[in-house]
Motif scaffolding. Structure first.
Motif, PDB file in Angstrom:
ATOM      1  N   SER A  38       0.907  -1.044   0.157  1.00 28.33           N
ATOM      2  CA  SER A  38       0.081  -0.085  -0.046  1.00 28.33           C
ATOM      3  C   SER A  38       0.863   1.199  -0.010  1.00 28.33           C
ATOM      4  O   SER A  38       2.129   1.269   0.572  1.00 28.33           O
ATOM      5  N   LYS A  40       2.582   4.586   0.959  1.00 28.90           N
ATOM      6  CA  LYS A  40       2.993   5.117   2.303  1.00 28.90           C
ATOM      7  C   LYS A  40       2.726   6.421   2.263  1.00 28.90           C
ATOM      8  O   LYS A  40       3.831   7.253   2.105  1.00 28.90           O
ATOM      9  N   GLU A  76      -2.929   6.205  -4.337  1.00 28.58           N
ATOM     10  CA  GLU A  76      -3.525   6.452  -2.762  1.00 28.58           C
ATOM     11  C   GLU A  76      -4.560   7.618  -3.180  1.00 28.58           C
ATOM     12  O   GLU A  76      -4.273   8.620  -4.046  1.00 28.58           O
ATOM     13  N   HIS A 163      -7.587  12.160   5.562  1.00 28.30           N
ATOM     14  CA  HIS A 163      -8.201  10.907   5.620  1.00 28.30           C
ATOM     15  C   HIS A 163      -7.775  10.260   4.267  1.00 28.30           C
ATOM     16  O   HIS A 163      -7.876  10.844   3.244  1.00 28.30           O
ATOM     17  N   ARG A 164      -7.614   8.842   4.218  1.00 25.63           N
ATOM     18  CA  ARG A 164      -7.409   8.186   2.905  1.00 25.63           C
ATOM     19  C   ARG A 164      -8.411   7.153   2.619  1.00 25.63           C
ATOM     20  O   ARG A 164      -9.126   6.358   3.494  1.00 25.63           O
ATOM     21  N   SER A 166      -7.758   4.129   1.591  1.00 24.31           N
ATOM     22  CA  SER A 166      -7.071   2.828   1.745  1.00 24.31           C
ATOM     23  C   SER A 166      -7.264   2.306   3.083  1.00 24.31           C
ATOM     24  O   SER A 166      -7.091   1.200   3.170  1.00 24.31           O
ATOM     25  N   THR A 167      -7.385   3.246   4.089  1.00 25.29           N
ATOM     26  CA  THR A 167      -7.361   2.859   5.497  1.00 25.29           C
ATOM     27  C   THR A 167      -8.184   3.797   6.377  1.00 25.29           C
ATOM     28  O   THR A 167      -8.513   4.858   5.740  1.00 25.29           O
ATOM     29  N   ARG A 168      -8.411   3.320   7.531  1.00 23.10           N
ATOM     30  CA  ARG A 168      -9.511   4.089   8.276  1.00 23.10           C
ATOM     31  C   ARG A 168      -8.481   4.805   9.357  1.00 23.10           C
ATOM     32  O   ARG A 168      -8.916   5.788   9.957  1.00 23.10           O
ATOM     33  N   HIS A 169      -7.096   4.658   9.145  1.00 20.46           N
ATOM     34  CA  HIS A 169      -6.115   5.305  10.119  1.00 20.46           C
ATOM     35  C   HIS A 169      -5.526   6.692   9.286  1.00 20.46           C
ATOM     36  O   HIS A 169      -4.811   6.739   8.327  1.00 20.46           O
TER      37      HIS A 169
END
Length: 213
Positions: A38, A40, A76, A163-164, A166-169
């Motif tokens: 993924s 970075k 991303e 906010h992305r 690909s992820t909730r983080h």
């Protein structure tokens, strides 16, 4: 004796070729694995930001650099950017910022004023998701707006958050700024935008943005 040496040379050469092949395979495997990782995504804050205020609210203009550390097959997508700021020593309610628009800054020449130059912003695009790859880092100039900031002198702390898809983080970077009584007076005049920087000599404490004169 010569046959023995030739045999030994062929054996060593065979081992060297094998090691080289294994190493090349390892590098190829690493590159392939990296391509499937993924992205970075990271973000850095600019050295300066701008502020303006009028009778309806206050704007903060900030241009972060959004990039990915590795070249991957995946792209991303940044779905939202949020700004948070609150007085360090005050209780809620705190100002609520929203991503109002993306802007573009440009220099203008004023012929009537001895051809002096001034910097102005204009509308560039509406808030919308944007993609990031290693080859195409993004530097959006974002106008954040709040209608409930009771401007007062002091130190403000907060963060810029991405906010992305690909992820909730999210990716979050802390920031702070310092406003003096005279800064508030200038802001409330509503005559122009004002610059704050975090590289002003003698004002590096905590990496905060300070009024630039």
């Amino acid at each position: 004796m010569a046959d023995g040496m030739r045999h030994e040379f062929r054996t060593v050469h065979s081992w060297v070729a094998t090691i080289a092949s294994v190493a090349a395979l390892g590098v190829s495997g690493y590159n392939l694995a990296q391509l499937h990782e993924s992205p970075k995504t990271d973000v850095t804050l600019p050295v300066s930001l701008k502020m303006s205020s009028d009778e309806t609210g206050t704007s903060v203009f900030i241009q972060p650099t959004v990039f990915t550390r590795f070249d991957t097959e995946d792209v991303e997508m940044v779905t939202d950017v949020q700004l948070r700021l609150r007085p360090e020593s005050a209780k809620p309610p705190w100002p609520d910022f929203y991503w109002r628009r993306n802007v573009k800054w440009s220099l203008r020449h004023d012929i009537k004023a001895d051809d002096q130059t001034s910097t102005w912003w204009e509308y560039n695009s509406d808030p919308s998701p944007f993609t990031v790859t290693q080859a195409t880092p993004q530097m959006p100039s974002i106008q954040f707006r709040t209608n409930n900031w009771a401007l007062a002198p002091g130190r403000y702390v907060g963060s810029l958050t991405l906010h992305r898809a690909s992820t909730r983080h999210p990716v979050e970077r802390p920031l702070c700024l310092v406003l003096r009584p005279q800064d508030i007076t200038e802001l409330k005049k509503g005559e122009s935008w004002y610059e704050l920087r975090k590289d002003i000599p003698g004002k590096h404490q905590g990496g905060c943005y300070h009024w630039y004169e």
